[in-house]
Write a protein that holds these residues in place. Structure first.
Motif, PDB file in Angstrom:
ATOM      1  N   ALA A 110       0.821  -1.215   0.000  1.00 30.17           N
ATOM      2  CA  ALA A 110       0.000   0.000   0.000  1.00 30.17           C
ATOM      3  C   ALA A 110       0.851   1.259   0.000  1.00 30.17           C
ATOM      4  O   ALA A 110       0.347   2.350  -0.293  1.00 30.17           O
ATOM      5  CB  ALA A 110      -0.925   0.002   1.212  1.00 30.17           C
ATOM      6  N   GLU A 111       2.139   1.110   0.304  1.00 37.22           N
ATOM      7  CA  GLU A 111       3.020   2.273   0.419  1.00 37.22           C
ATOM      8  C   GLU A 111       4.033   2.358  -0.715  1.00 37.22           C
ATOM      9  O   GLU A 111       5.041   3.053  -0.604  1.00 37.22           O
ATOM     10  CB  GLU A 111       3.744   2.230   1.769  1.00 37.22           C
ATOM     11  CG  GLU A 111       2.797   2.364   2.964  1.00 37.22           C
ATOM     12  CD  GLU A 111       3.490   2.180   4.301  1.00 37.22           C
ATOM     13  OE1 GLU A 111       4.663   1.732   4.297  1.00 37.22           O
ATOM     14  OE2 GLU A 111       2.877   2.498   5.338  1.00 37.22           O
ATOM     15  N   LEU A 112       3.786   1.681  -1.827  1.00 37.38           N
ATOM     16  CA  LEU A 112       4.673   1.792  -2.977  1.00 37.38           C
ATOM     17  C   LEU A 112       4.713   3.234  -3.468  1.00 37.38           C
ATOM     18  O   LEU A 112       3.725   3.963  -3.387  1.00 37.38           O
ATOM     19  CB  LEU A 112       4.192   0.880  -4.112  1.00 37.38           C
ATOM     20  CG  LEU A 112       4.257  -0.628  -3.885  1.00 37.38           C
ATOM     21  CD1 LEU A 112       3.718  -1.362  -5.105  1.00 37.38           C
ATOM     22  CD2 LEU A 112       5.675  -1.082  -3.576  1.00 37.38           C
ATOM     23  N   GLN A 113       5.851   3.625  -4.004  1.00 38.95           N
ATOM     24  CA  GLN A 113       6.003   4.970  -4.543  1.00 38.95           C
ATOM     25  C   GLN A 113       5.384   5.061  -5.939  1.00 38.95           C
ATOM     26  O   GLN A 113       5.131   4.050  -6.595  1.00 38.95           O
ATOM     27  CB  GLN A 113       7.486   5.345  -4.602  1.00 38.95           C
ATOM     28  CG  GLN A 113       8.173   5.334  -3.242  1.00 38.95           C
ATOM     29  CD  GLN A 113       7.517   6.299  -2.266  1.00 38.95           C
ATOM     30  OE1 GLN A 113       7.355   7.486  -2.552  1.00 38.95           O
ATOM     31  NE2 GLN A 113       7.121   5.783  -1.100  1.00 38.95           N
ATOM     32  N   GLN A 114       5.173   6.304  -6.401  1.00 40.32           N
ATOM     33  CA  GLN A 114       4.529   6.499  -7.697  1.00 40.32           C
ATOM     34  C   GLN A 114       5.312   5.807  -8.813  1.00 40.32           C
ATOM     35  O   GLN A 114       4.715   5.187  -9.702  1.00 40.32           O
ATOM     36  CB  GLN A 114       4.393   7.986  -8.005  1.00 40.32           C
ATOM     37  CG  GLN A 114       3.669   8.258  -9.328  1.00 40.32           C
ATOM     38  CD  GLN A 114       3.458   9.736  -9.586  1.00 40.32           C
ATOM     39  OE1 GLN A 114       3.635  10.569  -8.702  1.00 40.32           O
ATOM     40  NE2 GLN A 114       3.072  10.068 -10.798  1.00 40.32           N
ATOM     41  N   ALA A 115       6.636   5.891  -8.779  1.00 41.99           N
ATOM     42  CA  ALA A 115       7.441   5.243  -9.810  1.00 41.99           C
ATOM     43  C   ALA A 115       7.233   3.729  -9.813  1.00 41.99           C
ATOM     44  O   ALA A 115       7.264   3.081 -10.864  1.00 41.99           O
ATOM     45  CB  ALA A 115       8.921   5.561  -9.611  1.00 41.99           C
TER      46      ALA A 115
END
Length: 288
Positions: A110-115
């Protein structure tokens, strides 16, 4: 190839395949029934003869597999960690529907970065399947995950209920998609309504606000799904209502929505931003 490399590297184009219609299903807030709509819309499209893939993109609180009573061996968390390939993720649901399951209770997902979200989108350019439709069940809200998956799809369906919080949050989502991601065409589905008139009135409420404050956004009323006891029973049985109770009001309504969506023309060319199957679509255009 590690996931992060897909954010910058253009993958080798796969063999020629049909262009794919990608549809993101989302909602401004949780509890509006977007996952139920995603699952049943996907099953209904498969039953209409559309080769359909359902991607569970609610990365931290996934439950597509639960709604269909499936037990996947791998999830998107395994793909991100490099424990499996994309083809190994695929599981088969009703009517030949293909499903990419995600993990539930994995906070790091759930905390993956936009990239990293863009990387996930680009992974699907290499999928070696001949598909007609990709349905993406996003999380709720206005997180980077939701915005990126909606931006990557040719069409975005916003599911809304007739309650103030749902309407307010749906408008906020549409506003952010338009202003920050350039998504200017939105399909609206009114869910859990008492009748068709209530669904149309709900759409009119949102349309008036968007017309006043977001003049460059095009809204379309895709349909309404009634509050239905048969749908609740199908959820308890872990089955799609369009299969378990096809004559029920909710099943008929969702099947009608699927018929409308099945008539949408496949994309001719990519918009120039992050987009599912962009390599495949570029290649098809070049060979035309």
């Amino acid at each position: 190839m590690p996931l992060h490399e897909y954010t910058t590297v253009t993958s080798v184009p796969p063999p020629p395949m049909n262009s794919v219609r990608s549809i993101a299903v989302t909602g401004g807030k949780g509890g509006v029934g977007k996952t139920n709509l995603s699952v049943n819309l996907s099953v209904a499209l498969a039953d209409l003869g559309k080769r359909t893939l359902l991607l569970d993109a609610d990365l931290g609180l996934a439950n597509v597999d639960v709604l269909l009573g499936l037990a996947p061996k791998y999830t998107l968390a395994d793909l991100v960690a490099g424990r499996c390939e994309l083809e190994e993720l695929l599981i088969e649901g009703p009517g030949g529907l293909l499903i990419v399951p995600a993990a539930s209770g994995r906070r790091h997902m759930a905390e993956l970065q936009q990239a990293e979200h863009v990387g996930l989108v680009n992974v699907f350019n290499d999928l070696q399947r001949d598909l007609d439709t990709l349905v993406v069940d996003t999380a709720a809200g206005i997180t980077d995950s939701v915005l990126t998956f909606c931006q990557a799809s040719q069409d975005t369906i916003v599911v809304v209920c007739d309650e103030p919080a749902s309407i307010t949050d749906a408008y906020a989502l549409i506003k952010v998609l338009s202003r920050e991601r350039g998504v200017d065409r939105i399909q609206i589905v009114a869910n859990m309504v008492r009748d068709a008139n209530e669904g149309r009135r709900l759409y009119d409420k949102i349309s008036r606000v968007c017309e006043r404050f977001l003049g460059d956004v095009s809204l379309n009323y895709l349909g309404a799904v009634p509050q239905c006891e048969w749908l609740r029973m199908a959820v308890q049985r872990q089955q799609a209502v369009v299969r378990a109770y096809p004559a029920s009001p909710s099943a008929r309504a969702i099947t009608d929505i699927a018929r409308r969506a099945s008539r949408w023309q496949a994309p001719v060319e990519p918009r120039g931003t992050v987009e599912f199957f962009v390599d495949r679509m570029i290649q098809q255009r070049a060979m035309a």
